[in-house]
Motif scaffolding. Structure first.
Motif, PDB file in Angstrom:
ATOM      1  N   ILE A 134       0.165  -1.007   0.398  1.00 59.63           N
ATOM      2  CA  ILE A 134       0.067   0.225  -0.222  1.00 59.63           C
ATOM      3  C   ILE A 134       1.049   1.486  -0.166  1.00 59.63           C
ATOM      4  CG2 ILE A 134      -1.694   1.288   1.336  1.00 59.63           C
ATOM      5  CD1 ILE A 134      -2.951  -0.611   0.553  1.00 59.63           C
ATOM      6  N   TYR A 135       1.893   0.594   0.462  1.00 60.22           N
ATOM      7  CA  TYR A 135       3.052   1.798   1.064  1.00 60.22           C
ATOM      8  C   TYR A 135       3.798   2.700  -0.292  1.00 60.22           C
ATOM      9  CZ  TYR A 135       1.759   1.880   6.111  1.00 60.22           C
ATOM     10  OH  TYR A 135       1.473   2.823   6.863  1.00 60.22           O
ATOM     11  N   ALA A 136       3.728   1.901  -1.219  1.00 61.88           N
ATOM     12  CA  ALA A 136       4.565   1.917  -1.950  1.00 61.88           C
ATOM     13  C   ALA A 136       4.451   2.067  -2.846  1.00 61.88           C
ATOM     14  CB  ALA A 136       5.624   0.244  -1.998  1.00 61.88           C
ATOM     15  N   VAL A 137       2.778   1.245  -3.775  1.00 60.74           N
ATOM     16  CA  VAL A 137       2.517   2.283  -5.000  1.00 60.74           C
ATOM     17  C   VAL A 137       1.792   3.345  -4.066  1.00 60.74           C
ATOM     18  CG1 VAL A 137       1.043   0.991  -6.309  1.00 60.74           C
ATOM     19  CG2 VAL A 137       1.994  -0.893  -5.179  1.00 60.74           C
ATOM     20  N   ILE A 138       0.226   3.422  -3.769  1.00 62.43           N
ATOM     21  CA  ILE A 138      -0.551   4.458  -3.801  1.00 62.43           C
ATOM     22  C   ILE A 138       0.398   4.520  -2.544  1.00 62.43           C
ATOM     23  CG2 ILE A 138      -1.999   4.448  -3.085  1.00 62.43           C
ATOM     24  CD1 ILE A 138      -3.164   2.136  -2.390  1.00 62.43           C
ATOM     25  N   GLY A 139       0.942   5.102  -1.977  1.00 59.16           N
ATOM     26  CA  GLY A 139       1.810   6.071  -1.491  1.00 59.16           C
ATOM     27  C   GLY A 139       2.964   7.021  -2.238  1.00 59.16           C
ATOM     28  N   THR A 140       3.638   5.964  -3.745  1.00 62.47           N
ATOM     29  CA  THR A 140       4.352   7.024  -4.534  1.00 62.47           C
ATOM     30  C   THR A 140       3.760   7.659  -5.360  1.00 62.47           C
ATOM     31  OG1 THR A 140       6.029   4.692  -4.090  1.00 62.47           O
ATOM     32  CG2 THR A 140       6.372   6.156  -5.914  1.00 62.47           C
ATOM     33  N   CYS A 141       2.723   7.247  -6.181  1.00 56.12           N
ATOM     34  CA  CYS A 141       1.494   7.694  -6.324  1.00 56.12           C
ATOM     35  C   CYS A 141       1.175   8.729  -6.290  1.00 56.12           C
ATOM     36  CB  CYS A 141      -0.221   6.504  -6.909  1.00 56.12           C
ATOM     37  SG  CYS A 141       1.374   4.509  -8.140  1.00 56.12           S
ATOM     38  N   TRP A 142       0.942   8.756  -5.334  1.00 56.28           N
ATOM     39  CA  TRP A 142       0.507  10.202  -4.615  1.00 56.28           C
ATOM     40  C   TRP A 142       1.492  11.110  -4.103  1.00 56.28           C
ATOM     41  CZ3 TRP A 142      -3.078  13.608  -2.499  1.00 56.28           C
ATOM     42  CH2 TRP A 142      -2.552  14.233  -1.221  1.00 56.28           C
ATOM     43  N   ASN A 143       2.704  10.859  -3.895  1.00 54.84           N
ATOM     44  CA  ASN A 143       3.787  11.770  -4.420  1.00 54.84           C
ATOM     45  C   ASN A 143       3.665  12.311  -5.384  1.00 54.84           C
ATOM     46  OD1 ASN A 143       4.450  11.097  -0.805  1.00 54.84           O
ATOM     47  ND2 ASN A 143       5.145  10.122  -1.875  1.00 54.84           N
ATOM     48  N   ALA A 144       3.876  11.682  -6.394  1.00 48.84           N
ATOM     49  CA  ALA A 144       3.919  12.130  -7.499  1.00 48.84           C
ATOM     50  C   ALA A 144       2.799  12.773  -7.767  1.00 48.84           C
ATOM     51  CB  ALA A 144       4.321  10.765  -8.361  1.00 48.84           C
ATOM     52  N   ALA A 145       2.034  12.378  -7.855  1.00 55.23           N
ATOM     53  CA  ALA A 145       0.651  13.342  -8.230  1.00 55.23           C
ATOM     54  C   ALA A 145       0.898  14.540  -6.981  1.00 55.23           C
ATOM     55  CB  ALA A 145      -0.276  12.429  -8.191  1.00 55.23           C
ATOM     56  N   SER A 146       0.538  14.468  -6.034  1.00 57.88           N
ATOM     57  CA  SER A 146       0.915  15.667  -5.365  1.00 57.88           C
ATOM     58  C   SER A 146       1.806  16.536  -5.751  1.00 57.88           C
ATOM     59  CB  SER A 146       0.477  15.143  -4.274  1.00 57.88           C
ATOM     60  OG  SER A 146       2.130  14.602  -3.745  1.00 57.88           O
ATOM     61  N   LEU A 147       2.949  16.592  -6.004  1.00 50.44           N
ATOM     62  CA  LEU A 147       4.110  17.402  -6.057  1.00 50.44           C
ATOM     63  C   LEU A 147       4.010  17.844  -7.580  1.00 50.44           C
ATOM     64  CD1 LEU A 147       6.792  18.462  -4.904  1.00 50.44           C
ATOM     65  CD2 LEU A 147       7.656  16.560  -5.902  1.00 50.44           C
ATOM     66  N   GLY A 148       3.998  16.842  -7.965  1.00 46.73           N
ATOM     67  CA  GLY A 148       3.807  17.640  -9.489  1.00 46.73           C
ATOM     68  C   GLY A 148       2.567  18.403  -9.574  1.00 46.73           C
ATOM     69  N   LEU A 149       1.644  17.975  -9.595  1.00 50.66           N
ATOM     70  CA  LEU A 149       0.213  18.969  -9.645  1.00 50.66           C
ATOM     71  C   LEU A 149       0.570  20.166  -8.568  1.00 50.66           C
ATOM     72  CD1 LEU A 149      -2.596  16.187  -9.556  1.00 50.66           C
ATOM     73  CD2 LEU A 149      -1.504  18.217 -11.125  1.00 50.66           C
ATOM     74  N   SER A 150       1.171  20.104  -7.311  1.00 53.98           N
ATOM     75  CA  SER A 150       1.085  21.470  -6.389  1.00 53.98           C
ATOM     76  C   SER A 150       2.578  22.511  -7.698  1.00 53.98           C
ATOM     77  CB  SER A 150       1.980  20.821  -5.389  1.00 53.98           C
ATOM     78  OG  SER A 150       0.909  19.888  -4.628  1.00 53.98           O
ATOM     79  N   LEU A 151       3.545  21.860  -8.143  1.00 52.54           N
ATOM     80  CA  LEU A 151       4.275  22.476  -8.422  1.00 52.54           C
ATOM     81  C   LEU A 151       3.749  23.162  -9.396  1.00 52.54           C
ATOM     82  CD1 LEU A 151       7.682  20.913  -7.993  1.00 52.54           C
ATOM     83  CD2 LEU A 151       7.161  22.704  -6.643  1.00 52.54           C
ATOM     84  N   TRP A 152       3.037  22.534 -10.300  1.00 48.45           N
ATOM     85  CA  TRP A 152       2.382  23.035 -11.590  1.00 48.45           C
ATOM     86  C   TRP A 152       1.383  24.421 -11.522  1.00 48.45           C
ATOM     87  CZ3 TRP A 152      -2.061  22.371 -13.937  1.00 48.45           C
ATOM     88  CH2 TRP A 152      -3.045  22.801 -15.408  1.00 48.45           C
ATOM     89  N   GLY A 153       1.084  24.018  -9.863  1.00 48.82           N
ATOM     90  CA  GLY A 153      -0.550  25.356  -9.517  1.00 48.82           C
ATOM     91  C   GLY A 153       0.416  26.104  -8.798  1.00 48.82           C
ATOM     92  N   MET A 177      10.633  12.259  -7.427  1.00 44.66           N
ATOM     93  CA  MET A 177      11.275  12.745  -7.068  1.00 44.66           C
ATOM     94  C   MET A 177      10.078  12.321  -5.442  1.00 44.66           C
ATOM     95  SD  MET A 177      13.320  14.967  -5.786  1.00 44.66           S
ATOM     96  CE  MET A 177      14.056  16.478  -5.294  1.00 44.66           C
ATOM     97  N   ALA A 178       9.390  11.395  -6.003  1.00 47.04           N
ATOM     98  CA  ALA A 178       8.341  10.645  -5.780  1.00 47.04           C
ATOM     99  C   ALA A 178       8.883   9.157  -4.196  1.00 47.04           C
ATOM    100  CB  ALA A 178       7.355   9.806  -6.092  1.00 47.04           C
TER     101      ALA A 178
END
Lengths: 810, 202
Positions: A134-153, A177-178
């Protein structure tokens, strides 16, 4: 180290001999006596030199424990790298040495991951597999998406000024980075011994998230190349499918290679000297194969290590197992050192630095914040399903332990600058984040763990009770699950264990190894070995031969050696790869040895235990021993030499005594005969040195009793020569014939023989002169006379061993 | 499984049991179903052995127990010393030991220590060894368990020495037996909560 420019002063020297420097094509004016052929050796020389420098750096850093207990070694290595980088840059004005992705991913990373997989506590890992995934898959996806989107925002919001980056590129940056980095996690956590569940979750996550990272990186890289318009649902679905293919494919490749290694070690009985090599080569091939098929290479090599550990540890000779373990540690530690040094060096490079305050600071902030959010949210969900929930404190440490490391940097450098204009910015930011996590978070991790009173790992060795009880618990849980009629976690585990025992061990384990799989006995055996080593070392260190001479002496171990045990030889038998070892701390560091051995001193009764049973244990493994011829001969000759020498001196002193004849000539004669016989010389001498009581079971037929005859050879007693004509008995020298031939003294023959040369009085005790030709086997026939062999009392103190122990066993 | 009792109220003392053991109603229901399944003779009690043949009776229905090295010890743990039958309440009480430990338990001093606390779990584990319930694990009792746990290729002497060593490591007062305190002390590094809990399905 991919390219290098010749240092200025080289140029002057090389010009002196420039005539012959480049070999063909140049004109020589005379015969050169000596030439300086730098280019000839350039690459390997630099590689070796860098490894040396990194090692020396580590040496300097580890010299002072006060510093390393506060600042983790990895941080210090990075600083060391800064200094080195500064020097090189000062000399060359350009950074000639960098951590390039090729070197990193192909030559430095695999061994670290292989070591991680090989030393992984399997049972613990699979128990927590759900959480880890759970941490590896979902956590990493979350990290990647959230970081990318926030920076873009933020970019859209104008916080970062003018950057030429689109949404996809931000997502790409987010994905690299995730990932939590396994190297950094090991480096920081190994000095902070948190409890095993917490560690395995962070560590397992850092390993498994590679599957996700690879997919995300490649997918977004492809998207960036395709351009924004070509992305439609099909591509996205393809991306999702590729995740499953990459992850499962990588694991499968690793699994297959693991099986290969196990099968191979099953057959390598005759080439035990290079057995360890196969493990490394096949492990590396697993990595490269997965890389070739664009699957997750890290997953592949991890599963390869995890899958094969049990089988190769059983199949291979004990020494090979030790070799594998040690070489793994050396390689892994070495790689880690080099990686951190180069991470430092790579920073000192004017070309890559692009500073954008907004971008960098925001990245740092988001990385940290989203990590915390992700972990807490996922744990909240997870705790609903977990048997024993993850505590809040552990969650904090888990979030804080989301360290980024060299993998992120490697991926960043791999970016194509044509497609991504701001590559340098990304590289700079990655470096800053890496430094922040490794240095700052690394330094503060230990105080944080202490301050929050995180549950720490159990330090020290386990008692036999604990290990037995561990198994009892397992069986208990399975039984309760059966009784209460549910198919639970333990039921599945039990089923798997049964399947595995039935099928897999049949195929993958040597038949001989299969017989010796009894867990509790292995534990017992290991504990005995540890005690024995400690015992001998202490005794030798103290210079006291009392324990050697005096069997009946009740040595109060505790009183004698009370405080000095810390100096005892470290426990190289510490089993870090035992997959049944859930309780000890999961420390992957080689220095773990220093942590051990604090077990309270046992009573001397255990000394007797050892005497009685340790040897038996070794016997069981004996059939797996095979020495290279090199070893055997060496030992034999040395031992013989020394023995001959001593024999001569001793017997010469008898010459004038009433005993009369000193049959020197017989020595050589008998010794020569011995040489022809197959001998396990050193083993036996070692046995003598440890002076174990002769409770030896004759289970292995090829037991080297011959050796004793070497010891007894000086007495020229043909009765002990198994191959000699029984008629030779009549030549028993007079003083020997005097001694009583008491069958009850059969057992101590070996000792008696040894004793003979030393003192005349002992000659009498040569009772065990079994006159029969089979006497030699007598102490091997320990089964029946087992009781008699405990008649230590009747034996005089044994003399010091005739030869220095060859410590290549035990 | 017999679905004649579809309500928890049909089970005698259900509420008390729930409170005492911490099982939920759904758990109790399920365990009751299981109890009835094991209770072939429908007498409301599980029997230890079938008198005439001396075979394990009701628990024999659980075939896997025969393959479990300590299966017999577990079965006898269900029965109080001297008793040959166990009713549903006792059945549940024993199983309650294996519930995961509740973290934030608040109980007043008057209440008994809950069944699934670490101490009670350890006590149950202790009883695995101490079959005669005299409060100490003697050498013979330890040998019995070790014998069951070790493969047949381990000889009697080896077994003796393993037992010997185990006792030495744990036995602090040198009485050649392991008391509950010594047992607890030797296992203090082990996370009992993790090791002795199973998930009870609803």
């Amino acid at each position: 180290v991919t390219h290098c420019s010749v240092w200025p002063w080289y140029r002057q020297i090389t010009s002196l001999t420039s005539e012959t420097e480049h070999g063909h094509g140049s004109v020589i004016t005379g015969i050169p006596i000596v030439t300086f052929k730098w280019h000839h050796v350039e690459t390997p020389y630099l590689v070796a030199l860098w490894i040396l420098v990194a090692g020396l750096g580590k040496l300097v850093i580890e010299a002072n424990h006060h510093v390393t207990s506060v600042i983790p070694e990895s941080a210090l290595l990075i600083c060391f790298g800064f200094i080195l980088g500064g020097i090189i840059w000062g000399a060359d004005k350009v950074q000639t040495f960098k951590l390039t992705p090729t070197v990193f991913f192909f030559y430095l990373l695999p061994q670290i991951i292989l070591d991680a997989g090989y030393s992984m506590p399997n049972k613990l890992f699979f128990s927590n597999m759900g959480a880890i995934l759970i941490y590896a898959v979902i956590g990493t996806c979350w990290n990647a998406a959230s970081l990318g989107l926030s920076l873009w925002g933020c970019h859209k919001g104008g916080a970062m000024g003018d950057l030429d980056l689109g949404l996809l590129q931000y997502l790409l940056f987010g994905s690299l980075m995730a990932a939590v980095d396994p190297v950094a996690v090991i480096a920081v956590f190994e000095q902070v011994h948190v409890n095993e569940v917490l560690f395995i979750m962070v560590f397992g996550e850092s390993l498994l998230n590679d599957g996700v990272t690879v997919v995300l990186f490649n997918v977004f890289d492809a998207f960036v190349s395709l351009g924004g318009d070509k992305i439609d649902a099909v591509e996205i679905i393809k991306g999702i499918i590729s995740f499953f293919v990459v992850a499962f494919g990588g694991s499968l490749v690793g699994f297959v290679f693991g099986l290969l290694i196990s099968l191979l070690t099953r057959c390598t009985k005759n080439i035990q000297i290079i057995e360890p090599g196969f493990v490394f080569v096949l492990g590396y091939l697993a990595y490269l194969t997965a890389e070739m098929l664009s699957l997750s290479a890290i997953l592949s090599i991890v599963f390869c290590g995890m899958c094969c550990q049990k089988y190769i540890n059983s199949n291979m000779d004990e020494r090979s197992v030790t070799t594998v373990r040690y070489v793994m540690k050396v390689l892994a530690n070495g790689s880690e050192t080099i990686i951190f040094v180069f991470l430092g060096i790579s920073a000192i490079d004017k070309e890559i630095w692009v500073w954008n305050t907004g971008f960098i600071l925001l990245t740092l902030l988001f990385v940290l914040v989203y990590r915390f959010i992700g972990v807490f949210f996922l744990t909240w969900i997870l705790n609903k399903f977990r048997l024993v929930p993850v505590e809040l404190i552990d969650q904090v440490i888990m979030s804080y332990g989301g360290l980024r490391g060299a993998v992120a940097y490697g991926l960043a450098v791999m970016l194509d600058e044509n497609k991504i204009k701001e590559k340098n910015l990304m590289v700079s930011t990655t470096l800053i984040v890496v430094y922040f996590t490794v240095i700052l978070q690394g330094i503060t991790m230990k105080p944080l763990v202490n301050w929050l009173k995180v549950k720490r790992a159990a330090v020290g060795e386990l008692t036999l009770i604990e290990k037995v009880q561990d198994k009892v618990f397992d069986h208990m849980l399975v039984a309760i699950e059966d009784i209460s009629g549910q198919i639970g976690h333990n039921y599945m585990r039990d089923k798997w264990n049964n399947f595995e025992e039935k099928w897999m061990t049949c195929i993958l384990m040597k038949p001989s190894a299969r017989k010796n799989r009894d867990y509790v006995f292995k534990v017992f055996h290991k504990l005995n070995l540890k005690d024995a080593m400690r015992y001998v070392t202490e005794g030798e260190r103290r210079g006291s031969l009392e324990f050697v001479r005096n069997e009946t002496a009740f040595i109060d171990f505790k009183k004698k050696f009370d405080d000095d045990f810390s100096e005892v030889m470290p426990d190289i038998m510490a089993d870090t790869s035992d997959d049944y070892n859930p309780v000890p701390s999961v420390s992957l560091e080689m220095h773990e040895q220093t942590m051990n051995g604090m077990r309270p001193l046992e009573d001397v009764n255990s000394h007797h235990l050892l005497q009685q049973h340790l040897y038996k244990g070794r016997k069981q493994h004996r059939h797996r021993y095979s020495r290279s011829h090199f070893d055997v001969n060496k030992d034999e000759n040395e031992v013989q030499e020394i023995f001959q020498r001593t024999m001569r001196t001793r017997l010469e002193s008898f010459k004038s005594g009433k005993m009369g004849v000193a049959p020197l000539k017989h020595i050589t004669k008998h010794l020569k005969k011995d040489q022809q016989q197959k001998v396990r010389a050193s083993e036996f001498i070692l046995l003598d040195n440890l002076h174990y009581n002769n409770n030896i079971r004759a289970s292995a037929s090829s037991f080297p009793m011959r050796v004793t005859y070497r010891a007894g050879a000086g007495i020229e007693n043909p009765a002990f020569m198994p191959d000699l004509d029984p008629m030779a008995q009549v030549q028993i020298p007079p003083w020997l014939a005097e001694a009583e031939v008491d069958s009850s003294m059969v057992a101590p023959s070996q000792r008696a023989q040894l004793r003979l040369p030393w003192t005349p009085s002992n000659l009498r005790r040569l009772a065990p002169l079994r006159i029969s030709a089979h006497s030699t086997d007598s102490f091997m026939l320990a089964d029946a006379p087992a009781a008699q062999q405990r008649d230590n009392d009747q034996l005089p103190p044994p003399p010091p061993p005739p030869a220095p122990p060859h410590g290549d066993h035990m | 499984m017999g679905s004649s009792n579809s309500s928890v109220n049909n089970i005698p003392n259900a509420q008390e049991l729930m409170q005492e053991t911490g099982f939920s109603a759904a758990h109790i229901l399920r365990l009751h179903e299981r109890f009835e399944f094991l209770d072939k003779h429908k007498c409301g009690q599980l029997r230890l052995v079938d008198r005439p043949t001396n075979q394990p009776q009701d628990f024999g229905a659980v075939q896997e127990l025969a393959l479990n090295p300590i299966g017999d010890s577990i079965i006898s743990a269900f029965f109080s010393p001297g008793q040959e039958t166990v009713d549903f309440a006792s059945f549940v009480r024993i199983l309650a030991h294996f519930r995961p430990t509740d973290r934030n338990q608040s109980r007043d001093g008057a209440q008994q220590e809950p069944a699934n606390s670490s101490i009670r779990k350890l006590k149950f584990a202790f009883q695995m060894y101490d079959q005669d319930r005299d409060g100490k694990i003697s050498r013979a009792e330890l040998l019995q368990v070790l014998r069951a746990m070790l493969g047949i290729q381990v000889t009697e002497e080896q077994l003796q020495s393993i037992a010997e060593r185990a006792i030495q490591e744990a036995d602090l007062d040198r009485d050649d037996a392991i008391s509950f305190d010594e047992f607890r002390k030797s296992l203090e590094k082990v996370d009992i909560d993790h090791k002795m809990s199973i998930r009870f399905l609803r």
